[in-house]
Design an enzyme around this catalytic site. Structure first.
Site, PDB file in Angstrom:
ATOM      1  N   HIS A  83       4.637   0.451  -5.307  1.00  0.00           N
ATOM      2  CA  HIS A  83       3.888  -0.787  -5.543  1.00  0.00           C
ATOM      3  C   HIS A  83       3.408  -0.804  -6.982  1.00  0.00           C
ATOM      4  O   HIS A  83       3.614   0.147  -7.744  1.00  0.00           O
ATOM      5  CB  HIS A  83       2.689  -0.886  -4.594  1.00  0.00           C
ATOM      6  CG  HIS A  83       1.773   0.304  -4.676  1.00  0.00           C
ATOM      7  ND1 HIS A  83       0.945   0.536  -5.751  1.00  0.00           N
ATOM      8  CD2 HIS A  83       1.572   1.341  -3.825  1.00  0.00           C
ATOM      9  CE1 HIS A  83       0.277   1.655  -5.554  1.00  0.00           C
ATOM     10  NE2 HIS A  83       0.644   2.172  -4.400  1.00  0.00           N
ATOM     11  N   LYS A 122       0.836  -1.194   0.000  1.00  0.00           N
ATOM     12  CA  LYS A 122       0.000   0.000   0.000  1.00  0.00           C
ATOM     13  C   LYS A 122       0.876   1.251   0.000  1.00  0.00           C
ATOM     14  O   LYS A 122       2.053   1.213   0.362  1.00  0.00           O
ATOM     15  CB  LYS A 122      -0.928   0.006   1.221  1.00  0.00           C
ATOM     16  CG  LYS A 122      -1.811  -1.222   1.327  1.00  0.00           C
ATOM     17  CD  LYS A 122      -2.873  -1.227   0.248  1.00  0.00           C
ATOM     18  CE  LYS A 122      -3.937  -0.232   0.535  1.00  0.00           C
ATOM     19  NZ  LYS A 122      -5.300  -0.736   0.499  1.00  0.00           N
ATOM     20  N   THR A 123       0.270   2.381  -0.368  1.00  0.00           N
ATOM     21  CA  THR A 123       1.018   3.617  -0.574  1.00  0.00           C
ATOM     22  C   THR A 123       1.700   4.126   0.693  1.00  0.00           C
ATOM     23  O   THR A 123       2.916   4.356   0.708  1.00  0.00           O
ATOM     24  CB  THR A 123       0.093   4.703  -1.128  1.00  0.00           C
ATOM     25  OG1 THR A 123      -0.402   4.286  -2.400  1.00  0.00           O
ATOM     26  CG2 THR A 123       0.831   6.024  -1.286  1.00  0.00           C
ATOM     27  N   PHE A 124       0.949   4.314   1.752  1.00  0.00           N
ATOM     28  CA  PHE A 124       1.527   4.926   2.952  1.00  0.00           C
ATOM     29  C   PHE A 124       2.557   4.024   3.630  1.00  0.00           C
ATOM     30  O   PHE A 124       3.648   4.492   3.982  1.00  0.00           O
ATOM     31  CB  PHE A 124       0.413   5.346   3.917  1.00  0.00           C
ATOM     32  CG  PHE A 124      -0.193   6.673   3.576  1.00  0.00           C
ATOM     33  CD1 PHE A 124       0.080   7.801   4.338  1.00  0.00           C
ATOM     34  CD2 PHE A 124      -1.015   6.812   2.469  1.00  0.00           C
ATOM     35  CE1 PHE A 124      -0.463   9.035   4.013  1.00  0.00           C
ATOM     36  CE2 PHE A 124      -1.564   8.036   2.130  1.00  0.00           C
ATOM     37  CZ  PHE A 124      -1.294   9.162   2.906  1.00  0.00           C
ATOM     38  N   HIS A 174       5.800   3.990   1.203  1.00  0.00           N
ATOM     39  CA  HIS A 174       6.555   5.236   1.133  1.00  0.00           C
ATOM     40  C   HIS A 174       7.320   5.496   2.430  1.00  0.00           C
ATOM     41  O   HIS A 174       8.442   6.023   2.405  1.00  0.00           O
ATOM     42  CB  HIS A 174       5.626   6.409   0.817  1.00  0.00           C
ATOM     43  CG  HIS A 174       5.411   6.619  -0.638  1.00  0.00           C
ATOM     44  ND1 HIS A 174       4.366   6.059  -1.336  1.00  0.00           N
ATOM     45  CD2 HIS A 174       6.128   7.308  -1.556  1.00  0.00           C
ATOM     46  CE1 HIS A 174       4.439   6.401  -2.603  1.00  0.00           C
ATOM     47  NE2 HIS A 174       5.503   7.161  -2.770  1.00  0.00           N
TER      48      HIS A 174
END
EC number: 3.1.-.-
Length: 829
Positions: free
Chosen positions: A391, A223-225, A228
């Site tokens: 991702h 997932k993004t958060f 990152h």
């Protein structure tokens, strides 16, 4: 017939009748003309002639004036046309120059200008035979009705790549850049498979003069958060606290918090690179929209970190980064982290691949613009620049709703391709929830924190939830139909899914040219950032220092550890101490002779530890803790397919190291070759639940024998571990066994040595490792044997953490050992 007045009298006299004379009174008499009559006629003629003359002259003059005016107009028109052409040409040049130089690019002028630019004759747009300058975006015409013009091929680049080439590589012409600034740019959702579409060719040109990864594995969940933040901390999500895009932690907030909008800094644990850099060097770090920049959890926030604004055009973001790099040395940031939200957004809402392709083409143009600007400002060879992603993207075709399976009272559910359930009511047990899902939904795995595969590193923090659901590729979970976003694409899946794999490209004075690095997980980045910024080792990470050494122009010298595991203390001469079973005295004597003959032969164990020692059993070795009352063991087997079988039904110890047999002899076995006398060692025995024996241990042994028969020779380390709190790290107290593990090594070329293991071609060495939690009930009940084995694969590094020792082959370099230790297996042999 009336005659003309101009006829002469001589001509007309003979024709006149004698009686027709003109009298002075105006009459005629006998043909005689009266002279007063003639004078009057002349006067009339003169008056009329003068009038006509004046009119003629006036007409002539008017005509001349008209001609003069026409000539003047033609002259003016010609001059005006020439001026217009010059003005248009000048405007075109000026506009093109403005496009390159102004900090507010053409995108800010709005979509209308962008679409108009390609219209024939429009001064800003490129003509069919004229190239536009670098950095100017190609613009499409406005279409007010049905578009009947076929689109150009998707893979025909609009960018110009005028900056490409490696002729000036590493030649920085600017002063004040002796220490190259580091720029990290993230393209959210850029899947590895997008590279193969050959649309974003800017990346290929970067790789020509720099480095790239074959592929990059995201951290779990993809997932993004979480990812990152892993990229800038070097920690798995279970370690830095951002376990998903939405997180529940009742010690911080009573509700499920979105990491996009939470006001609580406590969610963000670990120390991000900008904080470490500022703390260690005192220099500046700027951040443009990166996850975590808005939260000062460590006391060292970025110097500049604008509030997130997704509407800010990519060109503006690029110009912002370039302007930061142009600042005077005392104002210039030494570290810049920047974020672009595409192609993730396009992937989530795509109707077909063309939607993503179109966005990839835009990304290529923007990256080309970035590289062009860096080149024009002479910055390209003065900075270390990395482009990466968090991702990939997977199309969604099936949705499950929690409310269809659960009474949600007392529960908090988190949506996504990894569905998570938090128990917020102490009267509800984990099994109450698990029983509603486990083996109830086809192709959906149900895990708890106690049986999540170690390789996912998703069990240490309660923020992950008590129950985790993960379906096949294409499945997602929502609380209810009303909460369904109906996304066409999503991410978060296991990094085994190839569509989750992503990218890394870099170039700069610190990077080699045209070099590819083998696959790795993104928690490795933090050590690279610290190396490039001159602060290597400033914080601990879940990565390994030196992993990226083979892509750096000047890596530091590194040596393998020196604390090789030594032999355990000798308390007697080698001999067999029988502990159970029936065996002849002759057999025991033969085995004792064998132990004696190999007792003093050189043994080089490829393991490093100050807390362990080995017991020599010839081709086998037993690794034990130097501390007392520790049940953990590791067994090393040097196996050959051609080894003779010698079944036995007894157990024994080597009296060289132990004088007493244990009171209880387990029935399970860790060794692969169970038909040899050395497999009768007491230390290789283990007790496990029946279900675990049937579903895990027996299939593992069968698969291992299959590999031995296939490859001929193997070097194997099998052992037991204690990790009660499921943090992936060996507990200090080893009295209770919670996991078993196995490392298998083969040579795809030929073996140079078997003990220690070494191939004639070091690159041909392959490894496959496993870690299994010992449980009676788990999601494995509805999985095939091969699926179970694959799901519980691990890296050697994972085994090191849970066992307490480090693996390494002395004949290999530190970097070669690091690559082997961190290799991720995404399939069985």
């Amino acid at each position: 017939m009336r005659r003309s007045f101009y006829a002469s009298s001589t001509e007309n006299t003979p024709m006149m009748m004698t009686q027709a004379r003109v009298l002075s009174t105006g009459t005629t008499d006998n043909g005689t003309i009266r002279y007063d009559e003639v004078d009057e006629t002349k006067r009339w003629f003169n008056r009329r002639f003068c009038f006509l003359t004046v009119i003629g002259i006036a007409v002539l003059l008017l005509a001349m004036v008209v001609i003069v005016v026409i000539v003047l107009l033609l002259t003016q028109l010609k001059a005006a046309n020439s001026n217009a052409q010059n003005a248009m040409s000048s405007s075109k040049v000026q506009l093109e120059e403005l496009t390159r130089k102004l900090s507010q690019p053409l995108e800010q002028l709005g979509p209308t200008l962008e679409r108009l630019s390609n219209m024939p004759g429009f001064p800003m747009g490129p003509s069919p035979t004229t190239q536009t300058p670098p950095g100017v975006p190609p613009i499409s015409p406005i279409v007010t009705g049905p578009n009947t013009t076929p689109e150009s091929p998707r893979r025909s680049p609009k960018a110009r790549y005028e900056w490409k080439g490696c002729q000036n590589l590493g030649k920085c012409e600017l002063s004040g850049y002796t220490k190259p600034p580091l720029v990290i740019l993230s393209l959210d959702g850029f899947a590895r498979e997008y590279v193969d579409r050959n649309i974003v060719q800017t990346l290929n040109h970067i790789a020509d003069c720099g480095v790239k990864a074959d592929k990059v594995y995201p951290s779990y969940p993809s997932k993004t958060f979480p990812n990152h933040y892993s990229i800038v901390t070097g920690l798995w999500p279970e370690s830095h606290g951002i376990t998903d895009n939405s997180v529940f932690d009742p010690t911080i907030s009573p509700v499920l918090e979105s990491m996009k909008s939470t006001k609580y800094e406590k969610f963000f644990e670990g120390e991000p690179i900008w904080s470490v850099y500022k703390r260690k060097t005192g220099k500046k770090a700027n951040c443009l929209f990166w996850v975590g920049c808005a939260y000062n959890n460590s006391g060292y926030a970025p110097d500049v970190a604008p509030a997130y604004n997704q509407e800010l055009p990519f060109r503006n973001r690029i110009d912002t980064v370039v302007e930061w790099l142009k600042l005077p040395v005392d104002e210039r940031p030494g570290l810049i982290t920047a974020y672009l939200h595409e192609p993730d957004n396009a992937g989530h809402y795509q109707v077909d691949e063309e939607d993503v392709d179109e966005k990839l083409a835009e990304i290529d143009e923007n990256l080309d613009y970035l590289m062009s600007r860096l080149s024009e400002e002479k910055l390209l060879e003065c900075i270390n620049f990395a482009i990466l992603s968090d991702h990939g993207m997977q199309l969604i075709d099936k949705t499950y709703y929690f409310q269809d399976y659960l009474d949600l009272k007392g529960l908090i559910t988190a949506k996504g391709v990894v569905g998570r359930v938090y128990i917020n009511d102490t009267t509800i047990s984990v099994n109450d929830v698990v029983d509603k899902f486990r083996c109830k939904i086809d192709t959906v795995k149900t895990n708890t924190r106690s049986d999540v595969p170690t390789r996912k590193h998703y069990s240490r923090d309660p923020r992950v939830g008590e129950v985790l659901l993960e379906g096949r590729a294409g499945v997602t979970f929502y609380k209810s139909k009303a909460d369904d976003y109906e996304l066409s694409g999503d991410h978060g899946y296991d990094y085994f899914n190839p569509k989750m794999h992503t990218i890394f490209y870099a170039r700069g004075p610190s990077f080699k040219q045209n070099t590819t690095i083998s696959p790795y997980q993104n928690i490795q980045y933090m050590n690279l950032w610290m190396n490039l910024l001159g602060i290597e080792g400033a914080v601990e990470t879940n990565g390994t220092i030196g992993f990226f050494d083979n892509i750096l122009t000047n890596p530091p010298r590194r040596d393998n550890p020196t604390n090789v595991i030594g032999e355990c203390p000798m308390i007697a001469f080698p001999s067999v101490l029988k502990c159970s079973g029936n065996v002849s005295a002759e057999t025991l004597n033969q085995l004792s002779v064998k132990l004696t003959n190999c007792a003093f032969s050189p043994t080089n164990i490829p393991l490093y530890s100050d807390n362990h020692c080995f017991q020599n059993y010839c081709d086998n070795s037993v690794i034990v803790s130097r501390k007392g009352n520790d049940a953990r063991r590791a067994i090393i087997e040097v196996l050959s397919r051609d080894e003779a079988s010698n079944p036995s039904n007894f157990t024994f110890l080597n009296a060289k190291y132990q004088s007493n047999c244990p009171s209880h002899i387990p029935t399970g076995s860790l060794t692969i070759r169970q038909n040899s006398q050395l497999s009768s060692m007491v230390d290789e025995r283990i007790d496990v639940p029946n279900n675990f024996l049937l579903k895990v241990l027996d299939p593992l042994q069968a698969k291992s024998m299959e590999y031995l028969n296939k490859f001929g020779k193997m070097y194997v380390i099998s052992g037991t571990a204690t990790d009660i709190n499921h943090d992936g790290i060996a507990d200090s107290n080893g009295s209770v066994i919670t996991h078993i593990y196995r490392i298998m090594l083969i040579c795809n070329s030929t073996w140079l040595l078997m003990n220690p293991p070494l191939c004639t071609d070091s690159d041909s060495m392959d490894t496959l490792s496993f870690i299994f939690p010992i449980t009676e009930q788990s999601t494995i009940d509805c999985m095939s044997s091969d699926d179970i084995l694959l799901d519980y694969t691990a890296t050697i590094f994972d085994v090191e953490r849970i066992s307490g020792f480090q693996f390494g082959i002395g004949a290999l370099s530190q970097n070669q050992n690091t690559i082997i230790r961190r290799k991720i297996s995404t399939k069985l042999w």
